[in-house]
Design a protein around this motif. Structure first.
Motif, PDB file in Angstrom:
ATOM      1  N   ILE A  10      41.781  35.837  46.834  1.00  0.00           N
ATOM      2  CA  ILE A  10      42.370  36.501  47.782  1.00  0.00           C
ATOM      3  C   ILE A  10      42.848  37.802  47.038  1.00  0.00           C
ATOM      4  CG2 ILE A  10      43.745  37.349  49.554  1.00  0.00           C
ATOM      5  CD1 ILE A  10      43.430  34.462  50.561  1.00  0.00           C
ATOM      6  N   GLY A  11      44.046  37.535  45.828  1.00  0.00           N
ATOM      7  CA  GLY A  11      44.444  38.510  45.396  1.00  0.00           C
ATOM      8  C   GLY A  11      43.359  39.300  44.230  1.00  0.00           C
ATOM      9  N   SER A  12      42.613  38.592  43.870  1.00  0.00           N
ATOM     10  CA  SER A  12      41.435  39.332  42.790  1.00  0.00           C
ATOM     11  C   SER A  12      40.415  40.091  43.638  1.00  0.00           C
ATOM     12  CB  SER A  12      40.851  38.114  42.162  1.00  0.00           C
ATOM     13  OG  SER A  12      39.871  37.302  42.742  1.00  0.00           O
ATOM     14  N   SER A  13      40.415  39.757  45.000  1.00  0.00           N
ATOM     15  CA  SER A  13      39.420  40.642  45.622  1.00  0.00           C
ATOM     16  C   SER A  13      40.195  41.835  46.015  1.00  0.00           C
ATOM     17  CB  SER A  13      39.145  39.856  47.213  1.00  0.00           C
ATOM     18  OG  SER A  13      40.473  39.671  47.940  1.00  0.00           O
ATOM     19  N   VAL A  14      41.237  42.220  45.924  1.00  0.00           N
ATOM     20  CA  VAL A  14      41.840  43.586  46.333  1.00  0.00           C
ATOM     21  C   VAL A  14      42.766  44.365  45.224  1.00  0.00           C
ATOM     22  CG1 VAL A  14      41.853  42.882  48.864  1.00  0.00           C
ATOM     23  CG2 VAL A  14      44.054  42.483  47.411  1.00  0.00           C
ATOM     24  N   CYS A  15      42.875  43.430  44.030  1.00  0.00           N
ATOM     25  CA  CYS A  15      43.810  43.910  42.931  1.00  0.00           C
ATOM     26  C   CYS A  15      43.051  43.540  41.564  1.00  0.00           C
ATOM     27  CB  CYS A  15      44.961  43.500  43.279  1.00  0.00           C
ATOM     28  SG  CYS A  15      46.310  43.896  41.766  1.00  0.00           S
ATOM     29  N   HIS A  16      43.492  44.299  40.409  1.00  0.00           N
ATOM     30  CA  HIS A  16      43.215  43.883  39.198  1.00  0.00           C
ATOM     31  C   HIS A  16      43.816  42.979  38.397  1.00  0.00           C
ATOM     32  CE1 HIS A  16      46.837  46.049  37.970  1.00  0.00           C
ATOM     33  NE2 HIS A  16      46.304  46.975  38.615  1.00  0.00           N
ATOM     34  N   GLN A  17      44.995  42.536  39.200  1.00  0.00           N
ATOM     35  CA  GLN A  17      45.724  41.209  38.906  1.00  0.00           C
ATOM     36  C   GLN A  17      46.226  41.464  37.390  1.00  0.00           C
ATOM     37  OE1 GLN A  17      43.134  38.175  40.240  1.00  0.00           O
ATOM     38  NE2 GLN A  17      44.704  37.677  41.660  1.00  0.00           N
ATOM     39  N   LEU A  18      46.458  42.733  36.834  1.00  0.00           N
ATOM     40  CA  LEU A  18      46.960  42.566  35.452  1.00  0.00           C
ATOM     41  C   LEU A  18      48.347  42.239  35.420  1.00  0.00           C
ATOM     42  CD1 LEU A  18      45.890  46.441  34.428  1.00  0.00           C
ATOM     43  CD2 LEU A  18      44.708  44.005  33.671  1.00  0.00           C
ATOM     44  N   PRO A  19      48.699  41.002  34.382  1.00  0.00           N
ATOM     45  CA  PRO A  19      50.249  40.389  34.376  1.00  0.00           C
ATOM     46  C   PRO A  19      51.205  41.579  34.231  1.00  0.00           C
ATOM     47  CG  PRO A  19      48.346  39.177  33.316  1.00  0.00           C
ATOM     48  CD  PRO A  19      47.860  40.466  33.548  1.00  0.00           C
ATOM     49  N   ILE A 219      31.978  41.653  44.734  1.00  0.00           N
ATOM     50  CA  ILE A 219      32.082  42.846  43.929  1.00  0.00           C
ATOM     51  C   ILE A 219      32.788  43.067  42.643  1.00  0.00           C
ATOM     52  CG2 ILE A 219      32.520  45.387  44.167  1.00  0.00           C
ATOM     53  CD1 ILE A 219      31.850  45.348  47.126  1.00  0.00           C
ATOM     54  N   ARG A 220      33.947  42.327  42.930  1.00  0.00           N
ATOM     55  CA  ARG A 220      35.019  42.227  41.536  1.00  0.00           C
ATOM     56  C   ARG A 220      34.068  41.415  40.670  1.00  0.00           C
ATOM     57  NH1 ARG A 220      40.508  41.323  40.403  1.00  0.00           N
ATOM     58  NH2 ARG A 220      40.523  40.841  38.176  1.00  0.00           N
ATOM     59  N   LEU A 221      33.509  40.143  40.959  1.00  0.00           N
ATOM     60  CA  LEU A 221      32.931  39.429  39.938  1.00  0.00           C
ATOM     61  C   LEU A 221      31.674  39.877  39.256  1.00  0.00           C
ATOM     62  CD1 LEU A 221      32.566  35.887  41.925  1.00  0.00           C
ATOM     63  CD2 LEU A 221      34.188  36.611  39.920  1.00  0.00           C
ATOM     64  N   ALA A 222      30.956  40.951  40.123  1.00  0.00           N
ATOM     65  CA  ALA A 222      29.693  41.602  39.529  1.00  0.00           C
ATOM     66  C   ALA A 222      30.273  42.580  38.817  1.00  0.00           C
ATOM     67  CB  ALA A 222      29.205  42.223  40.961  1.00  0.00           C
ATOM     68  N   ALA A 223      31.382  43.491  38.994  1.00  0.00           N
ATOM     69  CA  ALA A 223      31.923  44.433  37.888  1.00  0.00           C
ATOM     70  C   ALA A 223      32.324  43.647  36.866  1.00  0.00           C
ATOM     71  CB  ALA A 223      33.205  44.855  38.622  1.00  0.00           C
ATOM     72  N   GLU A 224      32.840  42.628  36.721  1.00  0.00           N
ATOM     73  CA  GLU A 224      33.483  42.062  35.485  1.00  0.00           C
ATOM     74  C   GLU A 224      32.182  41.678  34.681  1.00  0.00           C
ATOM     75  OE1 GLU A 224      35.874  38.943  36.951  1.00  0.00           O
ATOM     76  OE2 GLU A 224      37.633  39.997  37.216  1.00  0.00           O
ATOM     77  N   ARG A 225      31.015  41.094  35.401  1.00  0.00           N
ATOM     78  CA  ARG A 225      30.134  40.642  34.578  1.00  0.00           C
ATOM     79  C   ARG A 225      29.323  42.074  33.897  1.00  0.00           C
ATOM     80  NH1 ARG A 225      28.586  37.597  39.333  1.00  0.00           N
ATOM     81  NH2 ARG A 225      29.162  35.563  39.303  1.00  0.00           N
ATOM     82  N   ALA A 226      29.433  43.056  34.763  1.00  0.00           N
ATOM     83  CA  ALA A 226      28.722  44.196  34.165  1.00  0.00           C
ATOM     84  C   ALA A 226      29.695  44.858  32.990  1.00  0.00           C
ATOM     85  CB  ALA A 226      28.817  45.253  35.256  1.00  0.00           C
ATOM     86  N   TRP A 227      30.834  44.536  33.058  1.00  0.00           N
ATOM     87  CA  TRP A 227      31.907  45.097  32.040  1.00  0.00           C
ATOM     88  C   TRP A 227      31.743  44.124  30.605  1.00  0.00           C
ATOM     89  CZ3 TRP A 227      35.948  46.409  36.079  1.00  0.00           C
ATOM     90  CH2 TRP A 227      35.446  47.565  36.747  1.00  0.00           C
ATOM     91  N   SER A 228      31.500  43.165  30.823  1.00  0.00           N
ATOM     92  CA  SER A 228      31.583  42.047  29.919  1.00  0.00           C
ATOM     93  C   SER A 228      30.455  42.236  28.850  1.00  0.00           C
ATOM     94  CB  SER A 228      31.801  40.622  30.410  1.00  0.00           C
ATOM     95  OG  SER A 228      30.769  40.168  31.053  1.00  0.00           O
TER      96      SER A 228
END
Length: 228
Positions: A10-19, A219-228
Motif C-alpha cells: 500500500i505504501g509503495s503504491s502511493v510513495c517512493h518510500q525512500l528511507p 504502475i510503480r512496478l512498471a516504472a521501476e522495471r523501466a528505470w532498472s
C-alpha cells in the motif's frame, strides 16, 4: 507477516518510500515518506475533527478568508516539494511532514461540507470553519496531532505504522465515497450518519480504493522495471 507485506505494498503504491525521507520510530520505519505520512494522517485527523466539531450537518464551504488560509497551506507543500526536487531549497522530514499535514487537512476541510451536503437528506448552509474561534480550534487540534506525530516517541512506532496505512485507505475511501454521493440517485437520502444509504456507496468506495491502489502499485512496478 502477511499484514505487514500488504501495508508495504500500500505504501509503495502511493510513495517512493525512500528511507532517508521516512520517519523512523525505534526500529520501525513508517511505510511512506514524511511528506506522505503528513498528507494522509492530516486528512484523517482533519476529517475526524470536523465530524466532532460539526454535528449539526453544516454543509457550507469555509468563508473566503478561511479558504485563503487553507489555500496557503495547500500551496506550501507544493512549493516545498517543488523547490526540494529542483534542489533550490534544503528541507527536512519535519518540514515535509508539517506542510503535507496542513495541505491535506485543508483539502479535508473543503471536501467535508461537500460530503455532508450530498449525503444527508437535510443539511444547513452554515459555513464550516465560518467563525474565527472555530478555525482557531481546528488549528489547535491539528497542532496537537502534529505534535504527537513529531514527538518521536519510539514505543508508538507500531501504532503509527498501522495508523498510517489506515490513513491512506481512509483518504482514498472518503474521497471516493464523496464522489459516489455526487450521483443524483444516491444523493441526499440519509437522515443520520450511519444508515442503510451508506452501505452500497461504501462498498463501491472500497472497491474503487482497492482498484486505484492496485493500479498505482502496478504502475510503480512498471516504472521501476523501466528505470532498472
Amino acid at each position: 507477516m502477511v499484514l505487514e507485506s500488504i501495508i508495504e505494498k500500500i505504501g509503495s503504491s502511493v510513495c517512493h518510500q525512500l528511507p532517508a525521507r521516512s520517519i523512523q520510530l525505534g526500529n520501525i520505519i513508517i511505510p511512506v515518506c514524511a511528506r506522505c505520512h503528513g498528507l494522509y494522517i492530516g486528512f484523517l485527523a482533519a476529517t475526524i475533527i470536523l465530524f466532532l466539531m460539526y454535528r449539526k450537518r453544516e454543509a457550507g464551504l469555509p468563508p473566503l478568508w478561511a479558504m485563503a488560509i487553507l489555500l496557503v497551506f495547500i500551496v506550501s507543500t507544493l512549493i516545498d516539494g517543488l523547490l526540494s526536487y529542483l534542489g533550490l531549497m534544503s528541507t527536512n522530514n519535519y518540514i515535509r511532514f508539517i506542510t503535507g499535514f496542513l495541505c491535506m487537512a485543508s483539502i479535508a476541510a473543503i471536501i467535508y461540507p461537500v460530503f455532508v451536503f450530498q449525503y444527508f437528506q437535510q443539511s444547513n448552509n452554515r459555513k464550516v470553519l465560518g467563525r474565527a474561534k472555530h478555525f482557531l480550534l481546528f488549528l489547535v487540534l491539528l497542532a496537537l496531532v502534529m505534535a504527537v506525530n513529531l514527538a518521536g516517541i519510539d514505543f508508538l512506532g507500531s501504532f503509527f505504522y498501522y495508523l498510517t496505512a489506515f490513513s491512506v485507505l481512509f483518504t482514498f475511501f472518503f474521497v471516493n465515497l464523496t464522489v459516489i454521493f455526487l450521483i443524483p440517485p444516491l444523493a441526499q437520502k440519509a437522515t443520520r450518519l450511519f444508515s442503510k444509504h451508506l452501505f452500497l456507496p461504501s462498498l463501491g468506495a472500497l472497491v474503487l480504493t482497492a482498484l486505484e491502489l492496485y493500479l498505482f502499485y502496478i504502475i510503480r512496478l512498471a516504472a521501476e522495471r523501466a528505470w532498472s
